[in-house]
Design a protein around this motif. Structure first.
Motif, short mmCIF file in Angstrom:
data_model
loop_
_atom_site.label_atom_id
_atom_site.label_comp_id
_atom_site.label_asym_id
_atom_site.label_seq_id
_atom_site.Cartn_x
_atom_site.Cartn_y
_atom_site.Cartn_z
N VAL B 177 88.84 87.05 -26.06
CA VAL B 177 89.91 86.13 -26.43
C VAL B 177 90.62 86.71 -27.65
O VAL B 177 89.98 87.23 -28.56
CB VAL B 177 89.35 84.71 -26.69
N LYS B 178 91.96 86.64 -27.63
CA LYS B 178 92.76 87.16 -28.75
C LYS B 178 93.69 86.09 -29.27
O LYS B 178 94.29 85.35 -28.49
CB LYS B 178 93.61 88.35 -28.29
N LYS B 179 93.77 86.04 -30.57
CA LYS B 179 94.74 85.14 -31.20
C LYS B 179 95.29 85.89 -32.39
O LYS B 179 94.52 86.23 -33.29
CB LYS B 179 94.04 83.86 -31.63
N GLY B 180 96.58 86.20 -32.39
CA GLY B 180 97.15 87.04 -33.44
C GLY B 180 96.41 88.36 -33.50
O GLY B 180 96.22 89.03 -32.48
N ALA B 181 95.92 88.71 -34.68
CA ALA B 181 95.22 89.99 -34.83
C ALA B 181 93.72 89.86 -34.52
O ALA B 181 93.00 90.83 -34.46
CB ALA B 181 95.40 90.51 -36.26
N ASP B 182 93.29 88.63 -34.31
CA ASP B 182 91.88 88.35 -34.11
C ASP B 182 91.48 88.54 -32.65
O ASP B 182 92.17 88.04 -31.76
CB ASP B 182 91.65 86.88 -34.48
N SER B 183 90.36 89.20 -32.40
CA SER B 183 89.91 89.39 -31.02
C SER B 183 88.40 89.25 -30.97
O SER B 183 87.69 89.78 -31.84
CB SER B 183 90.34 90.78 -30.55
N LYS B 184 87.89 88.53 -30.00
CA LYS B 184 86.44 88.28 -29.92
C LYS B 184 85.98 88.30 -28.48
O LYS B 184 86.73 87.88 -27.59
CB LYS B 184 86.12 86.86 -30.39
N ALA B 185 84.75 88.70 -28.27
CA ALA B 185 84.14 88.53 -26.94
C ALA B 185 83.73 87.06 -26.81
O ALA B 185 83.35 86.43 -27.79
CB ALA B 185 82.92 89.42 -26.81
N PHE B 186 83.84 86.51 -25.61
CA PHE B 186 83.34 85.14 -25.41
C PHE B 186 82.56 85.05 -24.10
O PHE B 186 82.79 85.82 -23.16
CB PHE B 186 84.50 84.12 -25.41
N THR B 187 81.60 84.13 -24.08
CA THR B 187 80.92 83.78 -22.82
C THR B 187 80.68 82.28 -22.83
O THR B 187 80.37 81.70 -23.87
CB THR B 187 79.53 84.44 -22.65
N ALA B 188 80.81 81.68 -21.68
CA ALA B 188 80.45 80.27 -21.53
C ALA B 188 79.47 80.21 -20.38
O ALA B 188 79.81 80.53 -19.24
CB ALA B 188 81.68 79.43 -21.24
#
Lengths: 353, 263
Positions: B177-188
């Motif tokens: 998931v990316k928001k602006g300069a921020d990016s992270k792996a996600f799992t649900a």
């Protein structure tokens, strides 16, 4: 995997595909095992769609002692669960696993599991024996077994192929390995101690006055948790051996029941172990921290650590037992030793296997 | 080749025989086949792996979508229910998955896309509702030694360690998931008996099983995250019980709607 084993696997896959669901006119039906409930025990409740049979139990026993169940073919269930120690290992934290590294928890005893209806493992993280077994089988620090290779290895032994047919009327499968091991473990009933003879007014059941005094003390001070004839309520309690549960390493291993329930009220709670055979199962507690029953009694007497989840049955200042009371409790605990169980040849490694 | 064999074998080893004793099965008069497709989407677009989807100020890029569909039931216009026997299916869209350390120290699960199930031996009739579970019901969820349908502990959709009580993962979706300069792996991920949910979809008009090929339902993956800020909650699982429960409810009540009759 070698080419040969791929061929073997392909062969067995084919065999399975073509034969596993057809009605086979093979061997006789497995003989139903009638589970005997000891006279002074409650009725067990287990419904795991795994009816016990003599053939299933015998197969489970063979598997329990078979090192083929591990990646390096050196570790069996019995490496950590030895019959003469009521299926414990005498170690604080075993290094007998395939990785040779110390486990993070102490190996519990295995008996009277037919009555376990509220979770297995020290924190209850597994529901029943049929599902639990995949844990040790595959864990890298226990048996690290590849389940495909396991089926392949067992299929290489004609005696196993026919034992699976006889027990389940099906070929070898990892599910049937789990079912057989569960049947064997469920058949391990320990109810033949001196205490049981006392309860049932049988010969050899006379308790000495110290043992009787110990029994009375245990009833008053211990049986709130080590309840009834099984000497466990199958519940989870904080018995005051720790007061700080802030260490969340190893996915919350040190937080006890909390890591299963995520309920703060469960911080530091662990499963109540049975007191049966406890004289044989040292060291004690989920991390094997106490080496003797004397240490355990010293803990309950004067070293209880208060914390928010400390069980209300234990005063924050401890049970304050006199030296004589401790001695009497320990004498009584020895009457819970069931040598008929630990020495029962039917529970030991099968001959010629 | 080797990989293929392993998975053909997995199918045979872990699911070759069913253990289904408590389904009352209507014997079909003239049994037929119908397909059930769950078309994964992101709003009006088709769902795809490794593709950016801009949603509500953030960008989602998926690398897996997996869930069990179980206990499919067809309800006819008179209200009679036909329970499809042994109906446990793994729906998925995945790239090669590294499953090392699950039931084998080295194991790769090959990329796969599966959106359609074939329901066999359907008794001839007019059907108005389709029902199924997302996840695995407690009988099988509590007992990894039972076999039915496609259930297996060999494909990464189970957890034989402690956290899930040695049971199945019901659903698993992940990516970045990316928001602006921020990016992270996600799992649900979802699981545990309380989160086994039944979906019930009324068809706009009853469908005749002898003339219809089946149904297409739409699964809007964005709705799975309804009410959840993925950036703030990139790891949803048993440790985040309320979020896991929200995701489970979203699958059952928000994400899946009727699409069309199969052509």
């Amino acid at each position: 995997m070698t080419m040969a084993s791929i061929r073997t696997i392909a062969f067995w896959a084919a065999a399975l595909l073509f034969s596993s669901c057809s009605q086979q006119q093979v061997e006789s039906e497995p003989e139903v095992y009638s589970f005997q409930v000891p006279a002074n025990f409650p009725q067990p409740v287990f419904d795991t769609h795994n009816p016990m049979s003599h053939q299933g139990i015998e197969l489970g026993r063979k598997l329990f002692y078979d090192v083929r169940l591990s990646a390096n073919n050196k570790v069996s269930c019995a490496s950590c669960h030895q019959p003469q120690l009521a299926f414990t290992d005498g170690m604080q934290l075993s290094k007998a696993g395939v990785s040779g590294t110390a486990l993070l928890r102490h190996a519990p005893a295995i008996f009277n599991l037919a009555w376990v209806n509220n979770g297995l493992f020290w924190d209850g993280g597994s529901t029943n024996l049929e599902s639990q077994v995949f844990g040790p089988l595959t864990a890298h620090d226990e048996m690290a077994q590849n389940l495909y290779e396991l089926v392949d290895e067992l299929n290489a032994v004609p005696a196993f192929v026919s034992a699976f047919q006889n027990a389940f009327q099906e070929p070898v499968s990892s599910q049937n390995v789990a079912k057989a091991l569960a049947q064997f473990q469920r058949s391990l009933v320990s109810a033949g101690s001196k205490y049981d003879r006392y309860r049932l007014n049988q010969t050899g059941g006379a308790l000495t006055s110290d043992e009787l005094a110990g029994l009375m003390l245990v009833r008053q001070k211990c049986q709130g948790c080590h309840t009834g004839e099984l000497f466990t309520d199958q519940g989870y309690h904080n018995n005051g051996i720790d007061a700080d549960f802030s260490n969340t390493e190893h996915e919350g291993l040190y937080t006890g029941r909390y890591r299963i329930s995520y309920d703060l009220a469960d911080l530091g709670k662990f499963k109540t172990p049975s007191l049966r055979n406890v004289a044989l199962t040292a060291p004690y507690m989920h991390d094997g921290r106490f080496t003797s029953l004397e240490d355990v009694l010293d803990h309950y007497s004067a070293a209880v650590k208060p914390s928010a989840t400390l069980d209300a049955r234990l005063p924050a200042s401890g049970l304050n037992l006199s030296a004589q009371e401790k001695k009497q409790i320990i004498l009584f605990l020895h009457t819970l030793t069931d040598l008929g169980f630990t020495q029962n040849p039917d529970h030991h490694k099968p001959q010629n296997f | 080749m080797k990989r293929f064999l392993t998975f053909a074998l997995a199918a045979a080893l872990f699911s070759s025989c069913s253990d289904d004793d408590d389904n009352q099965i209507v014997t079909p008069v003239t049994p037929g086949e119908m397909s059930l497709t769950l078309d994964a989407r992101i709003g009006n677009e088709d769902f795809a792996l490794n593709k950016d989807f801009a949603v509500a100020g953030q960008t989602l890029n998926f690398n897996k979508l997996r869930y069990w569909v179980s206990n499919v039931v067809l309800v006819d216009t008179k209200g009679a229910e036909y329970k499809v026997p042994d109906s446990y299916f793994l729906m998925e869209e995945v790239s090669d998955l590294d499953l090392s350390g699950t039931i084998n120290d080295k194991m790769t699960y090959p990329a796969n896309k599966r959106e359609t199930i074939t329901l066999k031996n359907i008794p001839a009739g007019e059907y108005k509702t389709i029902k199924f579970g997302i996840g695995v019901d407690s009988k099988y969820n509590d007992n990894l030694s039972l076999r039915t349908g496609e259930l297996t502990i060999a494909n990464g959709m189970s957890n034989i360690a402690w956290m899930w009580h040695s049971s199945y993962l019901f659903t698993s979706v992940g990516g970045t998931v990316k928001k602006g300069a921020d990016s992270k792996a996600f799992t649900a991920e979802t699981g545990l008996n309380a989160n086994y949910k039944t979906v019930s979809i009324d068809l706009p008009t009853p469908v005749n099983s002898s003339t219809s090929k089946g149904f297409v339902l739409n699964l809007d993956v964005i709705k799975v995250f309804d009410g959840i800020d993925v950036m703030a909650n990139p790891a949803i699982n048993a440790m985040t019980a309320p979020l896991m429960s929200t995701v489970s409810t979203n699958y059952a009540t928000k994400a899946i709607i009727f699409g069309s009759e199969a052509k």
